[in-house]
Design an enzyme around this catalytic site. Structure first.
Site, PDB file in Angstrom:
ATOM      1  N   ARG A  96     -20.274 -29.938  -4.730  1.00 12.08           N
ATOM      2  CA  ARG A  96     -18.541 -30.595  -4.569  1.00 12.08           C
ATOM      3  C   ARG A  96     -17.322 -30.542  -4.225  1.00 12.08           C
ATOM      4  NH1 ARG A  96     -19.658 -31.868 -10.928  1.00 12.08           N
ATOM      5  NH2 ARG A  96     -18.770 -33.560 -10.098  1.00 12.08           N
ATOM      6  N   GLY A 105      -8.908 -38.899  -0.427  1.00 11.99           N
ATOM      7  CA  GLY A 105      -9.163 -38.890   0.615  1.00 11.99           C
ATOM      8  C   GLY A 105     -10.301 -37.307   1.600  1.00 11.99           C
ATOM      9  N   ARG A 352     -12.498 -35.816 -16.389  1.00 17.10           N
ATOM     10  CA  ARG A 352     -10.595 -35.287 -16.482  1.00 17.10           C
ATOM     11  C   ARG A 352      -9.988 -36.156 -17.363  1.00 17.10           C
ATOM     12  NH1 ARG A 352     -11.583 -38.199  -9.959  1.00 17.10           N
ATOM     13  NH2 ARG A 352     -13.453 -39.285 -11.071  1.00 17.10           N
ATOM     14  N   SER A 777      33.632 -41.816 -14.514  1.00 20.33           N
ATOM     15  CA  SER A 777      31.869 -41.970 -14.321  1.00 20.33           C
ATOM     16  C   SER A 777      31.874 -41.516 -12.168  1.00 20.33           C
ATOM     17  CB  SER A 777      31.766 -43.510 -14.383  1.00 20.33           C
ATOM     18  OG  SER A 777      30.567 -43.792 -13.968  1.00 20.33           O
ATOM     19  N   ASN A 781      26.128 -43.771  -5.292  1.00 26.16           N
ATOM     20  CA  ASN A 781      26.470 -43.412  -4.716  1.00 26.16           C
ATOM     21  C   ASN A 781      27.525 -43.127  -3.587  1.00 26.16           C
ATOM     22  OD1 ASN A 781      24.094 -45.158  -5.277  1.00 26.16           O
ATOM     23  ND2 ASN A 781      25.259 -46.848  -5.945  1.00 26.16           N
TER      24      ASN A 781
HETATM   25  P1  ADP Z   1     -16.637 -37.606  -6.913  1.00 25.45           P
HETATM   26  O1  ADP Z   1     -14.802 -36.431  -6.651  1.00 25.45           O
HETATM   27  O2  ADP Z   1     -16.140 -38.653  -5.356  1.00 25.45           O
HETATM   28  O3  ADP Z   1     -16.701 -37.967  -8.010  1.00 25.45           O
HETATM   29  P2  ADP Z   1     -18.572 -35.288  -7.566  1.00 25.45           P
HETATM   30  O4  ADP Z   1     -18.476 -34.422  -7.047  1.00 25.45           O
HETATM   31  O5  ADP Z   1     -18.096 -36.375  -8.700  1.00 25.45           O
HETATM   32  O6  ADP Z   1     -17.734 -35.967  -6.231  1.00 25.45           O
HETATM   33  O7  ADP Z   1     -20.118 -36.069  -7.856  1.00 25.45           O
HETATM   34  C1  ADP Z   1     -20.687 -37.481  -7.415  1.00 25.45           C
HETATM   35  C2  ADP Z   1     -21.307 -37.824  -8.313  1.00 25.45           C
HETATM   36  O8  ADP Z   1     -22.148 -36.970  -7.644  1.00 25.45           O
HETATM   37  C3  ADP Z   1     -21.167 -37.280  -9.523  1.00 25.45           C
HETATM   38  O9  ADP Z   1     -20.693 -38.570 -10.947  1.00 25.45           O
HETATM   39  C4  ADP Z   1     -22.502 -37.180 -10.049  1.00 25.45           C
HETATM   40  O10 ADP Z   1     -23.677 -38.353 -10.741  1.00 25.45           O
HETATM   41  C5  ADP Z   1     -23.346 -36.557  -8.556  1.00 25.45           C
HETATM   42  N1  ADP Z   1     -23.286 -35.262  -8.683  1.00 25.45           N
HETATM   43  C6  ADP Z   1     -22.762 -34.147  -8.551  1.00 25.45           C
HETATM   44  N2  ADP Z   1     -22.852 -32.980  -8.607  1.00 25.45           N
HETATM   45  C7  ADP Z   1     -24.226 -33.804  -8.957  1.00 25.45           C
HETATM   46  C8  ADP Z   1     -25.565 -32.312  -9.439  1.00 25.45           C
HETATM   47  N3  ADP Z   1     -25.315 -31.057  -9.759  1.00 25.45           N
HETATM   48  N4  ADP Z   1     -26.578 -33.263 -10.161  1.00 25.45           N
HETATM   49  C9  ADP Z   1     -26.500 -34.480 -10.331  1.00 25.45           C
HETATM   50  N5  ADP Z   1     -25.278 -35.305  -9.374  1.00 25.45           N
HETATM   51  C10 ADP Z   1     -24.576 -34.660  -9.067  1.00 25.45           C
HETATM   52 MG    MG Z   2     -16.643 -37.549  -9.437  1.00 26.70          MG
END
Ligand code: ADP
Ligand code: MG
Ligand code: MG
Length: 892
Positions: A96, A105, A352, A777, A781
């Site tokens: 990830r 992006g 988050r 004042s 601008n």
């Molecule tokens: P994004 O930033 O696009 O949300 P993520 O890294 O959060 O990408 O991954 C998207 C989805 O993939 C997560 O919400 C989760 O559902 C799935 N995912 C990610 N890592 C795992 C994991 N270790 N086990 C199961 N599902 C995962």
């Molecule tokens: Mg995510």
């Protein structure tokens, strides 16, 4: 030895949420959740420093990285009881990406990594579910090939679609284990065909391929563009998190979903989200199946016939509620979370701070403060001042249909609907007749002010975000779409045509100034909501702010609006704006074009009662609050007649030949009017103009006082001063007029005389000037124009290139140039205070409504800021945040 990898899992983590710069948002919060003892699949995060190293060293990794990743993999293997690449009990992972700020992006996540022809069989055996194992493997081949190997997603989709069609199947869930095995073979053949090499079977090769792809994606076009649009520096880099897989696709007791601790669109305190039974993460967002509601309440409200998580998985739901409550309390903010349920066990995969609408942000901040989760000051700090804009203007009902015919620039927010008019005079006439109009012009000029005032909204086909139409519309708080270039306006025929359609004057259109849209017909609107949570936050903001907030306003309507939005006076009344309305312009033109003082006085005599009435009305509305009135300022050419008809009209009124008038108009032509005959120079050359205005102010004040019993507080402001002598001369005239009016009426009005500080020389001479001026004042601008030598009206052609190349961080007409213009302001303040320690210091101009500039004005100690009425709430909130910011930094 440098540390490049941080592990987490099993109730412990090497990282924490405060290490977001190093671990990225995702990695830092995974660590934090692990530390909190929440169920997080174990894993590790490769730091953003590796990303920086990667790009600084020809896309190579630090030498220690490989060993550190191996060690971390072993750690995860130990916690899960599996082995990466192990043929009997294989450890599968996700890879990830995660930067400091969430970045759409970036690379997509790869799931199920570690699967190959051998480990897939082990997975099938261990889970006792062949279908699940093959489903996971085909997902992996597709994702990995797309994200890492560049074999596009749709190639696989096509294979799958064809297969489903040939077997008469509709849903992926209808495919059997054997079906998926067929797909796996077809997918692998496709990869080999496209790449000329087989799909990688070695898990370590797969892993390093995925890690490299994440770092590589930091520089892909999507990411670069996103960073540029959102001011994210390239130097931040991304982290990579590698995490043990948990499976939501292991049958009916497994699931995956996303949830918010509060409703992100309304702010209501209710768990809100969606999930899918027997699915993996990407399925929820991909929209392959319709997700189900998390709570039963939400399901009932949505009228869905699919069971909620609350009903389908009650034990997991209870655990999930406990976890989400804990997370919100821990972070003291609404959380946006991702989770997976594997055979009845909950796993948290992300948390988050959740994005929210402006309305929801207000509600949550107020609720959380009332719940004791945060302080009132925190609540004030939580609200993005700029987001209030969404709430302060009428807006189109988001649920309503829009027939968009053209798109231009979102020049001034809000929405408006009305009949098309092509001239300002017509706009005014129609408005008097009770009709709602949209003023459509190729571009506008100062002579369109009355039409713009009369219109609900303004549409131009030429001009940018700082064009006349855009600046004036924002000042008036009117919706405006500028530069809608596909529209052809034909003034002669009285039509506008676009996309093969012809609209005539009187046809109805709607404009959305927040999105730049031009829409056919009427669209239903929602009115701004100024009570409730909004009012509460404003009250809390006012309690902590130091600077006063005033409005720039010249009409009664604007002044009323300003008070409604909480303005504490008028910081700038531009008297020239009063000169365009109705038939006044003829008298103004007479005054300008008169050959001598007698002629000027005759014209001024016509203007006096009109101005007196204007001022009296303003004083009445502002009831005892200070009203800063600027004497006539703009270059005279703005008032000159242009067309033959206009010249004839003025000539008739003055009883002089049109020819002579045309000659006089030509004489007044200037090469550089902004640096020409304007500001106090008018009052120096033609003292009778300032005298008339001073008389109108004092007589208006007496009138208002008689009517309301409240004493007005006029502050008379002289523009464009460069030396004390100018101000001395003009102030003497004003004082004399005050005495005269007092003698005539028997009423003494207390007033002050001050100046605009809007030229660099005035900043340098501020000590001299302050000997006469009772207030300053800062006209930021003009100060910006003259300090940078950039004309605001002409900046459009090159400022874009400057911003794109990072030469100027932002448009200096939007956010004050702190190190240049700002230093001039600081010099002006310091020198002014030396001579007059209690001098009142204000600012008027576009910067008065800009949050970043307001923080600067707080720092340099201005007494008040002034901005257009619609920005007053934004300014109040920004001023409060600036004061709190200084308090937090121990500076106040
Ligand atoms: P994004 O930033 O696009 O949300 P993520 O890294 O959060 O990408 O991954 C998207 C989805 O993939 C997560 O919400 C989760 O559902 C799935 N995912 C990610 N890592 C795992 C994991 N270790 N086990 C199961 N599902 C995962
Ligand atoms: Mg995510
Ligand atoms: Mg000015």
């Amino acid at each position: 030895m440098a540390k490049w990898v941080y592990t987490f899992g099993d109730g412990k983590a090497e990282g924490a949420s405060r290490m977001r710069d190093l671990l990225g948002g995702k990695g830092a919060n995974l660590a934090e959740m692990a530390n909190l003892g929440l169920p997080v699949p174990p894993g590790f995060t490769i730091t953003t420093e590796v990303c920086s190293f990667f790009y600084a060293n020809g896309k190579n990794y630090p030498v220690e990285l490989k060993a550190q990743v191996e060690a971390a993999l072993l750690h995860v293997a130990k916690l899960t009881g599996r082995g990466f690449g192990d043929q009997k009990t294989p450890l599968l992972v996700s890879v990830r990406s995660g930067a400091r700020a969430s970045m759409p992006g970036m690379m997509d996540t790869v799931l199920n990594l570690g699967l190959n022809d051998v480990t897939v069989e082990a997975l099938a055996k261990n889970a006792n579910d062949r279908r699940f194992a093959y489903d996971s493997y085909r997902r992996f081949i597709q994702m990995y090939s797309d994200v890492v190997l560049g074999v596009e997603h749709h190639l696989f989709e096509e294979i799958l679609e064809q297969f489903k069609e040939s077997k008469g199947l509709l849903l992926d869930t209808e495919l059997s284990a054997d079906d998926w095995q067929v797909m796996i073979r077809a997918y692998k053949a496709k990869v080999e065909q496209v790449r000329g090499a087989a799909f990688p079977q070695d898990p370590h090769e797969q892993l390093w391929g995925a890690i490299g792809a994440v770092f590589g994606s930091w520089m892909n076009q999507r990411a670069v563009t996103y960073r540029r649009l959102n001011d994210i520096p390239e130097s931040w880099g991304t982290a990579v998190s590698v995490q043990a897989m948990v499976f939501g696709n292991m049958g009916e007791t497994s699931a995956t979903g996303v949830a918010f601790t509060r409703n992100p669109s309304t702010g209501a305190k209710e768990l809100y989200g969606e999930f899918l039974i027997n699915a993996q993460g990407e399925d929820v967002v991909a929209g392959i199946r319709t997700p189900q509601n998390i709570t039963e309440a939400a399901r009932l409200e949505a009228g869905s016939d699919k069971p909620s998580m609350e009903m389908a998985l009650p034990a997991v739901f209870a655990e999930f509620v406990r976890v989400t409550d804990m997370l919100e309390k821990h972070y003291c903010d609404m959380q946006d979370m991702e989770f997976t349920v594997e055979r009845g066990k909950l796993w948290m995969l992300q948390t988050r701070g959740g994005k929210r609408t402006a309305k929801a942000a207000l509600r949550m901040a107020v609720d959380m403060a009332n719940e004791g989760l945060i302080s009132r000051e925190d609540a004030v700090v939580r609200i993005d001042p700029a987001s209030l804009d969404q709430l302060l203007h009428p807006r189109l009902d988001p649920a309503a249909e829009r027939k968009i015919v053209a798109t231009g620039l979102p020049a001034s927010p809000g929405a408006a609907c009305g009949e098309i008019v092509f001239s300002s005079d017509e706009a005014e006439q129609w408005q008097h007749a009770g009709r709602k109009v949209i003023l459509v012009r190729i571009e506008t000029s100062p002579e369109d002010i009355h039409g713009m005032h009369a219109a609900q909204g303004i549409l131009t086909t030429r001009g940018g975000m700082t064009s006349h139409a855009a600046v004036v519309a924002r000042g008036m708080g009117k919706p405006c779409v500028s530069g809608a270039g596909t529209i052809r306006v034909d003034y002669e025929k009285g039509t506008m045509s676009v996309a093969g359609k012809v609209f005539k004057a009187g046809d109805t259109i709607t404009i959305d100034g927040s999105l730049g849209q031009v829409i056919e017909g009427t669209v239903p609107m929602l009115q701004p909501e100024l009570s409730g949570d909004f009012a509460i936050i404003m009250e809390w903001a006012d309690a902590v702010r130091r600077m006063g907030v005033r409005a720039n306003a010249e009409t009664e309507a604007d002044a009323r609006m300003a008070r409604k939005f909480g303005a504490e006076g008028i910081g700038l009344c531009r008297t020239e704006h009063m000169f365009f309305e109705g038939d006044r312009i003829v008298a103004v033109r007479e005054m300008i074009l008169a050959d001598d003082e007698a002629g000027r006085r005759a014209a001024l005599a016509k203007l006096l009662p009109i101005q007196r009435g204007d001022f009296a009305a303003l004083f009445e509305v502002m009831a005892g609050l200070p009203v800063t009135i600027r004497l006539l300022d703009p270059p005279l050419h703005e008032f000159l007649p242009h067309t033959e008809t206009e010249i004839a009209e003025v000539a008739a009124a003055m009883n002089v030949p049109a020819k002579r008038l045309a000659r006089r108009a030509a004489e007044l032509h200037e090469f550089n009017p902004m640096l020409g005959f304007r500001g106090c120079r008018l009052a120096i050359a033609f003292p009778e103009i300032a005298q008339m205005q001073a008389r109108a102010i004092f007589e208006g004040a007496v009138e208002a006082k008689k009517k309301t019993g409240v004493t007005p507080l006029p502050e008379i402001m002289v523009p464009l001063i460069v030396t004390k002598v100018e101000l001395d001369l003009i102030k003497a005239d004003i004082d004399a007029m005050a005495a005269a009016v007092a003698a005539e009426t028997g009423e003494t009005i207390v007033y002050t005389v001050g100046t605009m500080i809007e030229l660099p020389r005035a900043c340098l001479q501020a000590d001299q000037i302050a000997a006469t001026a009772e207030f300053f004042s800062f006209g930021t601008n003009d100060l910006t124009q003259t300090c940078l030598g950039i004309s605001r009206d002409d900046a459009g052609s090159f400022l874009g290139a400057y911003e794109a190349r990072g030469i100027l961080p932002t448009d200096p007409f939007v956010s004050i140039d702190q190190v240049g213009v700002g230093e001039l302001v600081e010099i002006g303040i310091a020198r002014g205070r030396k001579v007059r320690p209690d001098i009142k210091l204000g600012i008027c101009g576009e910067h008065g409504g800009d949050p970043a500039s307001i923080a600067f004005f707080e720092k340099v100690g201005l007494t008040y800021i002034s901005c257009s009425p619609f920005r007053v709430p934004i300014a109040r909130l920004s001023a409060a945040q600036a004061a709190l910011g200084r308090k937090a930094a121990g500076q106040a």
